[in-house]
Design an enzyme around this catalytic site. Structure first.
Site, PDB file in Angstrom:
ATOM      1  CG  HIS A  11      -1.748   1.429   1.641  1.00  0.00           C
ATOM      2  ND1 HIS A  11      -3.050   1.337   1.064  1.00  0.00           N
ATOM      3  CD2 HIS A  11      -1.165   2.412   1.911  1.00  0.00           C
ATOM      4  CE1 HIS A  11      -3.358   2.545   1.283  1.00  0.00           C
ATOM      5  NE2 HIS A  11      -2.356   3.303   1.969  1.00  0.00           N
ATOM      6  CD  GLU A  12       1.988   3.681   3.858  1.00  0.00           C
ATOM      7  OE1 GLU A  12       2.398   4.638   3.410  1.00  0.00           O
ATOM      8  OE2 GLU A  12       1.131   3.301   4.318  1.00  0.00           O
TER       9      GLU A  12
ATOM     10  CD  GLU B 196      -4.627   6.196   2.707  1.00  0.00           C
ATOM     11  OE1 GLU B 196      -3.998   5.128   2.576  1.00  0.00           O
ATOM     12  OE2 GLU B 196      -3.974   7.224   3.070  1.00  0.00           O
TER      13      GLU B 196
HETATM   14 ZN   LIG Z   1      -2.136   5.176   2.719  1.00  0.00          ZN
END
Ligand SMILES: [Zn+2]
Ligand SMILES: [Zn+2]
Length: 326
Positions: free
Chosen positions: A171-172, A227
């Site tokens: 995700h990062e 996100e």
């Molecule tokens: Zn994030």
């Protein structure tokens, strides 16, 4: 099949890790699992796709795209952010983490380094620096301007399985692949100042002077939606939607997660889909922002990932021949 290829059934033989490429002896651990000695992910005969030419437009969430367009349309936003981060950004981030966190490398937490490499080679991103920092909050962070750094909080590593840690790292790395880092660093700085107002008093007037209220609100509204894109990037790396679902369950349930029924949690995400109203969420976000939460709504995020899988777009990407993805 080449003569040196063996299957998991052949106990004691050598098998190549589908994630990191390491050759392993297939000796099960006491719990029966067979894990890679390098990245600690489960060994399997299934393939693991690496994207040679993944373009962010292939997975960016439409809500992220819309919010980013609105943000970029604000006059002066880019120069304001660059001024802000020149004052507070890159060098401060590097000093803070080099002085106060553990830097991951091939000989320091080598399995985390291997997981970072898996995420970077899968998405096609240059390896950033990775740090682990003691923090009771289960969270992670990507920041920087020219050279991004990723920071994993210790609580996260204590709670998650190796596959779930890969999901968070991916995700990062997704934030870097999606070119979110400059805006994200500014958004995190604003959140940080909102939470630690007393400690950071000298910075608050600088932020208020450089960024108008409209800029700050648009930045934070975009950061929520960013996100969603990076959860998709995480799925493109883990290649298992339930790894994302279970990670979110642990983020939602904290230490109580071991007593939560995963299928019921998925049902909750599907129920959420039915009552989803972006306008209502927009109003609610204003409160969430002031509460200082950087990654709210794990149930909403699971609902979005389920929808993406069910739309067929995820499988289309996974099954895309590499020549066509260029
Ligand atoms: Zn994030
Ligand atoms: Zn491996």
């Amino acid at each position: 099949m080449a003569t040196d290829e063996t299957s998991l059934e052949d106990e004691g033989k050598s098998i190549r890790c589908r994630y990191c490429g390491q050759r392993n002896q297939t000796r099960p651990a006491t719990n029966g699992e067979v894990r890679c000695g390098r990245c600690r992910l489960l060994l399997s005969d299934e393939p693991h796709k690496k994207f040679a030419h993944l373009d962010k437009s292939q997975y960016i969430h439409p809500a992220d795209k819309r919010a980013l367009a609105a943000l970029k349309a604000i006059p002066g936003i880019d120069s304001a952010l660059k001024k802000l981060l020149a004052l507070t950004g890159e060098s401060a981030i590097r000093v803070i983490f080099t002085a106060g966190a553990v830097k991951v490398g091939p000989r320091q937490c080598p399995d985390l380094h291997a997981k970072l490499q898996v995420a970077c080679t899968t998405l096609g991103v240059d390896m950033p620096e990775l740090f682990v920092q003691q923090n009771p909050v289960a969270n992670a962070f990507t920041g920087g301007v020219e050279k991004p750094v990723i920071v994993l909080y210790s609580q996260l590593l204590e709670r998650l399985t190796d596959e779930e840690v890969l999901a968070v790292v991916a995700h990062e790395v997704g934030h870097i692949h999606s070119e979110h880092v400059l805006y994200l660093t500014a958004a995190r700085l604003i959140e940080f100042l909102a939470k630690t107002a007393v400690m950071s008093t000298p910075l608050i007037p600088i932020v208020k002077e450089l960024l108008t209220l409209t800029m700050r609100a648009a930045l934070l509204a975009w950061a929520r939606r960013a996100e969603l894109s990076c959860d998709r990037a995480a799925l493109l790396v883990t290649q298992d939607a339930h790894v994302i679902g279970r990670t979110m369950m642990k983020l939602a349930g904290g230490t109580f997660a071991s007593r939560i029924d995963y299928d019921q949690f998925l049902q909750q995400a599907r129920d959420f889909q039915k009552i989803y109203d972006e306008k209502a969420l927009d109003r609610f976000w204003a409160d969430v922002i002031t509460s200082g939460m950087s990654h709210p709504f794990p149930v909403w995020r699971v609902s979005e990932i389920l929808q993406w899988v069910e739309s067929g777009q995820y499988l289309d990407l996974i099954n895309l021949p590499e020549s066509a993805a260029a």
